[in-house]
Design a protein around this motif. Structure first.
Motif, PDB file in Angstrom:
ATOM      1  N   GLU A 121      -7.058   2.306  23.963  1.00 42.54           N
ATOM      2  CA  GLU A 121      -7.782   3.485  23.442  1.00 42.54           C
ATOM      3  C   GLU A 121      -9.253   3.147  23.208  1.00 42.54           C
ATOM      4  OE1 GLU A 121      -6.522   6.538  23.118  1.00 42.54           O
ATOM      5  OE2 GLU A 121      -4.541   5.854  23.798  1.00 42.54           O
ATOM      6  N   LEU A 122      -9.518   1.942  22.697  1.00 42.89           N
ATOM      7  CA  LEU A 122     -10.910   1.521  22.482  1.00 42.89           C
ATOM      8  C   LEU A 122     -11.663   1.494  23.810  1.00 42.89           C
ATOM      9  CD1 LEU A 122     -10.474  -1.434  19.941  1.00 42.89           C
ATOM     10  CD2 LEU A 122     -11.976   0.532  19.588  1.00 42.89           C
ATOM     11  N   TYR A 123     -10.994   0.972  24.832  1.00 45.49           N
ATOM     12  CA  TYR A 123     -11.638   0.890  26.157  1.00 45.49           C
ATOM     13  C   TYR A 123     -11.909   2.286  26.712  1.00 45.49           C
ATOM     14  CZ  TYR A 123     -12.738  -0.702  30.853  1.00 45.49           C
ATOM     15  OH  TYR A 123     -13.390  -0.951  32.044  1.00 45.49           O
ATOM     16  N   ALA A 124     -10.931   3.167  26.502  1.00 44.46           N
ATOM     17  CA  ALA A 124     -11.107   4.552  26.975  1.00 44.46           C
ATOM     18  C   ALA A 124     -12.299   5.207  26.271  1.00 44.46           C
ATOM     19  CB  ALA A 124      -9.829   5.355  26.710  1.00 44.46           C
ATOM     20  N   ASP A 125     -12.584   4.776  25.049  1.00 48.27           N
ATOM     21  CA  ASP A 125     -13.712   5.342  24.305  1.00 48.27           C
ATOM     22  C   ASP A 125     -15.025   4.614  24.599  1.00 48.27           C
ATOM     23  OD1 ASP A 125     -12.140   7.266  23.176  1.00 48.27           O
ATOM     24  OD2 ASP A 125     -11.845   6.224  21.272  1.00 48.27           O
ATOM     25  N   GLY A 126     -14.989   3.633  25.502  1.00 49.70           N
ATOM     26  CA  GLY A 126     -16.232   2.985  25.924  1.00 49.70           C
ATOM     27  C   GLY A 126     -16.488   1.623  25.302  1.00 49.70           C
ATOM     28  N   TYR A 127     -15.519   1.110  24.500  1.00 43.42           N
ATOM     29  CA  TYR A 127     -15.749  -0.202  23.894  1.00 43.42           C
ATOM     30  C   TYR A 127     -15.060  -1.302  24.674  1.00 43.42           C
ATOM     31  CZ  TYR A 127     -16.037  -4.158  20.784  1.00 43.42           C
ATOM     32  OH  TYR A 127     -16.300  -5.409  20.281  1.00 43.42           O
ATOM     33  N   TYR A 128     -15.715  -2.412  24.832  1.00 42.36           N
ATOM     34  CA  TYR A 128     -15.079  -3.629  25.309  1.00 42.36           C
ATOM     35  C   TYR A 128     -15.752  -4.811  24.606  1.00 42.36           C
ATOM     36  CZ  TYR A 128     -19.016  -3.321  28.562  1.00 42.36           C
ATOM     37  OH  TYR A 128     -20.272  -3.187  29.091  1.00 42.36           O
ATOM     38  N   GLY A 129     -15.049  -5.939  24.556  1.00 42.06           N
ATOM     39  CA  GLY A 129     -15.548  -7.088  23.808  1.00 42.06           C
ATOM     40  C   GLY A 129     -14.479  -7.547  22.826  1.00 42.06           C
ATOM     41  N   ASP A 130     -14.916  -8.211  21.747  1.00 46.97           N
ATOM     42  CA  ASP A 130     -13.969  -8.762  20.767  1.00 46.97           C
ATOM     43  C   ASP A 130     -13.511  -7.709  19.767  1.00 46.97           C
ATOM     44  OD1 ASP A 130     -13.893 -11.636  21.468  1.00 46.97           O
ATOM     45  OD2 ASP A 130     -16.049 -11.483  21.127  1.00 46.97           O
ATOM     46  N   VAL A 131     -12.257  -7.845  19.335  1.00 41.70           N
ATOM     47  CA  VAL A 131     -11.696  -6.920  18.340  1.00 41.70           C
ATOM     48  C   VAL A 131     -10.872  -7.739  17.341  1.00 41.70           C
ATOM     49  CG1 VAL A 131     -10.287  -4.857  17.942  1.00 41.70           C
ATOM     50  CG2 VAL A 131     -11.455  -5.146  20.143  1.00 41.70           C
ATOM     51  N   CYS A 132     -10.983  -7.368  16.076  1.00 39.97           N
ATOM     52  CA  CYS A 132     -10.117  -7.937  15.039  1.00 39.97           C
ATOM     53  C   CYS A 132      -9.476  -6.763  14.299  1.00 39.97           C
ATOM     54  CB  CYS A 132     -10.957  -8.779  14.081  1.00 39.97           C
ATOM     55  SG  CYS A 132     -10.033  -9.403  12.658  1.00 39.97           S
ATOM     56  N   VAL A 133      -8.152  -6.681  14.333  1.00 42.36           N
ATOM     57  CA  VAL A 133      -7.461  -5.593  13.637  1.00 42.36           C
ATOM     58  C   VAL A 133      -6.823  -6.155  12.368  1.00 42.36           C
ATOM     59  CG1 VAL A 133      -5.565  -3.918  13.757  1.00 42.36           C
ATOM     60  CG2 VAL A 133      -7.040  -4.282  15.747  1.00 42.36           C
ATOM     61  N   ASP A 134      -7.180  -5.566  11.229  1.00 40.53           N
ATOM     62  CA  ASP A 134      -6.577  -5.976   9.955  1.00 40.53           C
ATOM     63  C   ASP A 134      -5.227  -5.290   9.799  1.00 40.53           C
ATOM     64  OD1 ASP A 134      -8.840  -7.406   9.392  1.00 40.53           O
ATOM     65  OD2 ASP A 134      -9.743  -5.865   8.128  1.00 40.53           O
ATOM     66  N   SER A 135      -4.233  -6.059   9.354  1.00 45.08           N
ATOM     67  CA  SER A 135      -2.872  -5.543   9.177  1.00 45.08           C
ATOM     68  C   SER A 135      -2.317  -6.054   7.845  1.00 45.08           C
ATOM     69  CB  SER A 135      -1.957  -6.027  10.313  1.00 45.08           C
ATOM     70  OG  SER A 135      -2.526  -5.783  11.573  1.00 45.08           O
ATOM     71  N   MET A 136      -1.185  -5.484   7.434  1.00 47.24           N
ATOM     72  CA  MET A 136      -0.551  -5.921   6.176  1.00 47.24           C
ATOM     73  C   MET A 136       0.962  -5.859   6.281  1.00 47.24           C
ATOM     74  SD  MET A 136      -2.388  -3.903   3.062  1.00 47.24           S
ATOM     75  CE  MET A 136      -4.143  -3.948   2.794  1.00 47.24           C
TER      76      MET A 136
END
Lengths: 449, 80
Positions: free
Chosen positions: A301-316
C-alpha cells in the motif's frame, strides 16, 4: 557498486510537521534538541567500505579511530557543518541537515568528500533533500518529499488499518468540540491518548486520564498559541501493552519488499529505553498470526501511494493476549534498524546484542577520548578479538554543543550515551552495564536514571 | 509546598525513593531526571493540585533548576 553518502536528521518529524497545525502543550528544550541532532553520528552503521558519512557536528577523532578498528571503513567530515558568522546559531539549528548542506558556502570539506554520482542514503527524506541531491550531483531515486511527509502522519497509519481491515481504535478529531465530545466518551471507559500527527516517542502524545486534564488541553488548543491553527489529532484508548516491538522492512524502487528484522523494545514510559532481538516465542507467534503478510500488505500500500525506501512499523502484544500489528508506520530508518545493522556487522554465533541509552549530565568539559580509555582499562570496550563488550555508537551526544550556553561557559549540560552491548549471557550483560556506569562516573559524567 | 512538589515528582517518576533523595535544592531535570513528556505531565498535575494555570508559551526551563525555585514560581502564580 557506487559509494553512498549517509546523513540525516533523526528528529525528522519536526521537519515534516505542517506549520499551521495546532500543537499540544510542550516546552521547547534546546538541550534535548542538541542531543537528537548529534545522533546522526550513529548512521555509520549503514556505511559500507568507502561510503561517506556526513554529520552535523563532525565526529570526535577518537570515535572515528575506534570505529575504524572495528572494520568500519568510511570517510567523514571532522568539522561541523556551519553556515559561517553571518547566520545565527538559532537559524542554523532550525535547519535540517539537507537544508544545511544546501546552504553551505562553496569549497567546503563536504564538497571534497562527496564523489559526484554517489547515491544518497538519508535517514529520512525531508524538505530540502531533493535540493541537496541536485547541488551535490547525487543519484536521484528517492520518493518525493510530500509523499514521505503524508505517509508518516498518524492519520495515515489509522487509515491504513481500515484499508487492511485491521481492528481500528483510532478516532480523528478536527475541532476542539469533537475533541471534548469524543474524549469524554473515551474517558468513561478509561485513559486515552491524544496523538499529534507527527508525535514521536516521548513527545507529542498526551495521556488524558481525567475530565480536568481534557478541558485543560482543550483550553490550550483554544489559546492564542493555537488560534487560527488547524486541529487534527488522533485519539486512541490507552492500550494495555505487554510487549512493544517493531519490524523493519525495505521497499525497493520496483516495489519489492524485503523484511529485514524484528526488534523488541523496552520503553520507559513512552520513551525509548532499550532494544534487543526477540526470543523464539514471539517470532513463532508472529508467524502463526500472519504478521509478515500484514507487513507485506502495508509495504504494498505504501508503494502504491508513492513511497519506497526503509520502513519501521511499531507493533504491540497486549495483556489480553491480542496482537496490535499496526500501531504506527515510520517511513524512514529507525533506531531498531540501527540495532539490526550492528547485528549484521558483528555476525557472531551465540552472542546477544542490545542497544541502550544512558542519560547523562556533565558539570564541565569532559573528554570523550578519556571515556574510551576507561572502558578499555575496565576491559569492557568491544573489540573484534574479544567479541564481547560495549560499543559506544556516538561521541557527540554525550556533550553536544548547547546553543543556550556561551562559548567557554561552564555549568551542567545534558547528554546521552547510545551504545550497543554484545554479551554471551544475562550475567555478562549485567557486568557490562555495571562497569559502564562506573567508567562514566569516573570520567566525570553523572548518570540520570 | 516543597514537600507536595516532591511528592508529585515521585508520583510522575513512579519512584517512591525520590521522597527521601530530593530536597529544595534538587534540579528537576538533572536530580529528578524528568524528561520532556514527564515535565508536561508534572506541570499539569501541579496545576490541578494548586489550582493555577501555567503559560506553556512563556514557561522557562530555568524554573526547573531547583524544587525551591519551582515552588516560588508556583506560589507567584497562586497569589495572582
Amino acid at each position: 557498486m557506487k559509494n553512498a553518502v549517509h546523513c540525516g536528521s533523526l528528529e525528522s518529524e519536526r521537519y515534516w510537521r505542517e506549520e499551521d497545525l495546532a500543537t499540544l502543550p510542550s516546552i521547547p528544550d534546546a538541550r534535548a534538541l542538541a542531543i537528537v541532532q548529534a545522533m546522526d553520528e550513529m548512521l555509520f552503521v549503514f556505511c559500507r567500505s568507502g561510503d561517506i558519512l556526513l554529520t552535523r557536528h563532525g565526529m570526535d577523532p577518537a570515535q572515528y579511530d575506534y570505529l575504524q578498528s572495528l572494520n568500519y571503513s568510511f570517510k567523514t567530515n571532522m568539522n561541523p557543518l556551519t553556515l559561517g558568522v553571518r547566520e545565527s546559531g538559532t537559524t542554523q539549528n532550525a535547519l535540517n541537515v539537507f537544508e544545511l548542506l544546501g546552504r553551505l558556502d562553496p569549497g567546503q570539506e563536504t564538497e571534497r568528500l562527496i564523489p559526484e554520482g554517489s547515491v544518497l542514503e538519508p535517514f529520512a527524506v525531508l524538505p530540502g533533500t531533493q535540493e541537496a541531491v541536485r547541488r551535490y550531483k547525487l543519484l536521484p531515486g528517492l520518493p518525493d518529499e510530500q509523499t514521505v511527509s503524508k505517509v508518516n502522519t498518524k492519520t495515515y497509519s489509522a487509515a491504513m488499518r481500515d484499508r487492511l481491515s485491521l481492528p481500528n481504535i483510532a478516532q480523528i478529531v478536527h475541532s476542539v468540540e469533537e475533541l471534548l465530545q469524543s474524549g469524554q466518551e473515551l474517558l468513561e471507559k478509561g485513559p486515552f491518548l491524544i496523538k499529534d500527527e507527527y508525535g514521536v516517542s516521548g513527545k507529542g502524545n498526551q495521556l488524558v486520564d481525567s475530565d480536568r486534564m481534557l478541558s485543560r488541553i482543550a483550553g490550550y488548543l483554544e489559546s492564542s498559541r493555537n488560534k487560527d491553527k488547524r486541529i487534527r489529532f488522533v485519539l486512541e484508548p490507552l492500550l494495555n501493552r505487554e510487549t512493544d516491538f517493531s519490524s523493519q522492512f525495505h521497499i525497493d524502487s520496483e516495489g519489492q519488499i524485503s523484511i529485514l528484522s524484528v526488534q523488541q523494545l523496552v520503553n520507559h514510559g513512552f520513551a525509548f529505553g532499550e532494544s534487543h532481538s526477540p526470543g523464539p516465542p514471539l517470532l513463532v507467534r508472529l508467524e502463526r498470526e500472519g504478521y509478515w503478510e500484514i507487513m507485506h500488505n502495508i509495504g504494498r500500500e505504501l508503494y502504491a501511494d508513492g513511497y519506497y525506501g526503509d520502513v519501521c512499523v511499531d507493533s504491540m502484544l497486549l495483556r489480553d493476549g491480542s496482537l496490535a500489528p499496526l500501531v504506527e508506520i515510520n517511513a524512514r530508518k529507525s533506531m531498531s534498524l540501527i540495532k539490526h545493522n550492528v547485528d549484521r556487522h558483528l555476525k557472531q554465533e551465540g552472542m546477544h546484542t542490545c542497544l541502550i541509552q544512558v542519560p547523562l549530565a556533565t558539570m564541565g568539559e569532559v573528554r570523550y577520548e578519556e571515556l574510551l580509555q576507561r572502558l578499555e582499562q575496565a576491559g569492557i570496550l568491544f573489540s573484534p578479538e574479544e567479541g564481547e563488550g560495549v560499543i559506544p555508537l556516538s561521541s557527540g551526544t554525550l556533550q553536544p554543543p548547547d546553543p543556550s550556553r556561551s562559548a567557554g561557559s561552564t555549568g551542567s549540560a545534558k547528554g546521552k550515551l547510545y551504545a550497543a552491548l554484545a554479551y554471551r549471557n544475562e550475567d555478562r550483560k549485567d557486568g557490562l552495564t555495571r562497569k559502564l556506569d562506573e567508567s562514566l562516573l569516573r570520567t566525570g559524567y553523572t548518570i540520570l536514571r | 509546598m516543597q514537600q507536595k512538589v516532591i511528592e508529585i515528582i515521585a508520583e510522575i517518576k513512579e519512584d517512591p525513593g525520590l521522597l527521601q533523595t530530593l530536597n529544595g535544592a534538587s534540579d528537576l531535570t538533572l536530580d529528578a531526571a524528568l524528561d520532556s513528556l514527564q515535565i508536561i505531565n508534572f506541570i499539569l498535575r501541579i496545576e490541578d493540585e494548586f489550582d493555577i494555570e501555567v503559560d506553556f508559551d512563556t514557561f522557562d526551563l530555568e524554573h526547573l533548576k531547583s524544587v525551591d525555585r519551582f515552588s516560588a514560581y508556583v506560589a507567584g502564580l497562586a497569589v495572582r
